[in-house]
Design an enzyme around this catalytic site. Structure first.
Site, mmCIF file in Angstrom:
data_model
loop_
_atom_site.group_PDB
_atom_site.id
_atom_site.type_symbol
_atom_site.label_atom_id
_atom_site.label_comp_id
_atom_site.label_asym_id
_atom_site.label_seq_id
_atom_site.Cartn_x
_atom_site.Cartn_y
_atom_site.Cartn_z
ATOM 1 N N CYS A 1 3.573 6.600 -4.261
ATOM 2 C CA CYS A 1 4.693 6.568 -5.192
ATOM 3 C C CYS A 1 5.836 7.477 -4.815
ATOM 4 O O CYS A 1 6.835 7.529 -5.519
ATOM 5 C CB CYS A 1 4.212 6.946 -6.594
ATOM 6 S SG CYS A 1 3.621 8.646 -6.704
ATOM 7 N N GLY A 2 5.747 8.217 -3.759
ATOM 8 C CA GLY A 2 6.846 9.088 -3.374
ATOM 9 C C GLY A 2 6.942 10.306 -4.267
ATOM 10 O O GLY A 2 5.963 10.761 -4.827
#
Length: 280
Positions: A121-122
């Site tokens: 998801c960063g």
């Protein structure tokens, strides 16, 4: 002693095919942590990110991350190197990158959060639209025009540049293309945001920023974070084979970016910036 990690890892597996069973080896996409440190001219050192990534193009990943978050641009970076601290075990040295800055370590709220990212998801909960407004401006609409035929060719062109994906089937990709659909560079990673950071880091370290007149093509969905990185790099158009998030669309519309999703075969959805698409 553990050697420097590569982009693929060999594993022994058991393959089931109907009632048949056989033992064989398989190539897996390597996933290992990367710690990104920055060192200022005065000697101050800070860890700004720990991300799970596919080893390879690590210096580009670090440069792209720092640029996308507004922490350091190409002119701010004096050098990038793997860490040689004696207190690190040998197997960790190629999983730690130190970016030496020409000036002081920036005193930004982002550093206080101590980024911890994942390949999935960063940087979750990173700077919102308000922070982007402080450092980015809407992109001009006259730097790029895209024919539908060019858009339709981007997914296959991206796939042709995915060498590691061909072995493992387990990597995301980000590709940089000209307005005529010619490939410029492709990067792969287990994290879609890491692939974008590697690509933008490549551009930063080679004096190619801003990327006006180019298109970013990504292999998965388009998140707010990918749009943030593209905007910081001056990319006027982002295309993806899957869907964008609501915040990605909002960002694209506010900052004058073209956002294309569900780009498959000869169809796509244009969510923002339709003025750059040449249709009759």
């Amino acid at each position: 002693m553990k050697t420097r990690p590569g982009p693929t890892t060999r594993a022994r597996i058991r393959e089931l095919n109907g009632s048949a069973v056989r033992e064989r080896r398989d190539d897996l996409a390597t996933e290992e942590p990367l710690e990104i440190r920055v060192t200022g001219a005065g000697g101050e050192q800070r860890t700004v990110a720990i991300t799970m990534r596919t080893p390879g193009h690590d210096f580009e990943l670090a440069a792209g991350f720092l640029h996308g978050e507004g922490l350091a641009g190409p002119d701010d970076i004096a050098s990038i190197a793997y860490c040689t601290d004696e207190d690190l075990p040998p197997e960790a040295r190629y999983n730690t990158v130190t970016v030496r800055l020409r000036g002081a370590v920036p005193d930004l709220p982002a550093l206080e959060r101590h980024f911890v990212t994942s390949s999935a998801c960063g940087v979750c909960g990173s700077a919102g639209l308000d922070a982007l407004r402080d450092r980015c401006r809407p992109l001009p609409a006259d730097t790029l025009r895209l024919a539908p035929a060019v858009l339709y060719g981007l997914p296959d062109a991206l796939r042709r540049g995915q060498g590691v994906f061909g072995k493992t089937g387990g990597l995301h990709a980000a590709g940089l293309f000209t307005g005529a659909g010619e490939p410029v560079a492709v990067r792969e990673d287990v994290g879609r945001h890491n692939a974008v950071d590697k690509l933008i880091g490549w551009a930063a370290l080679n004096g190619r920023l801003p990327l006006a007149g180019h298109v970013l093509m990504v292999s998965g969905r388009t998140s707010y974070e990918i749009m943030q990185k593209a905007l910081a790099a001056g990319l006027p158009a982002v295309c993806a084979v899957s869907a964008p998030s609501s915040l990605a669309v909002e960002l694209a519309r506010e900052f004058g970016m073209t956002l294309v999703g569900f780009l498959r075969g000869e169809r796509c959805n244009v969510y923002a910036g339709e003025e750059r698409i040449l249709v009759e």
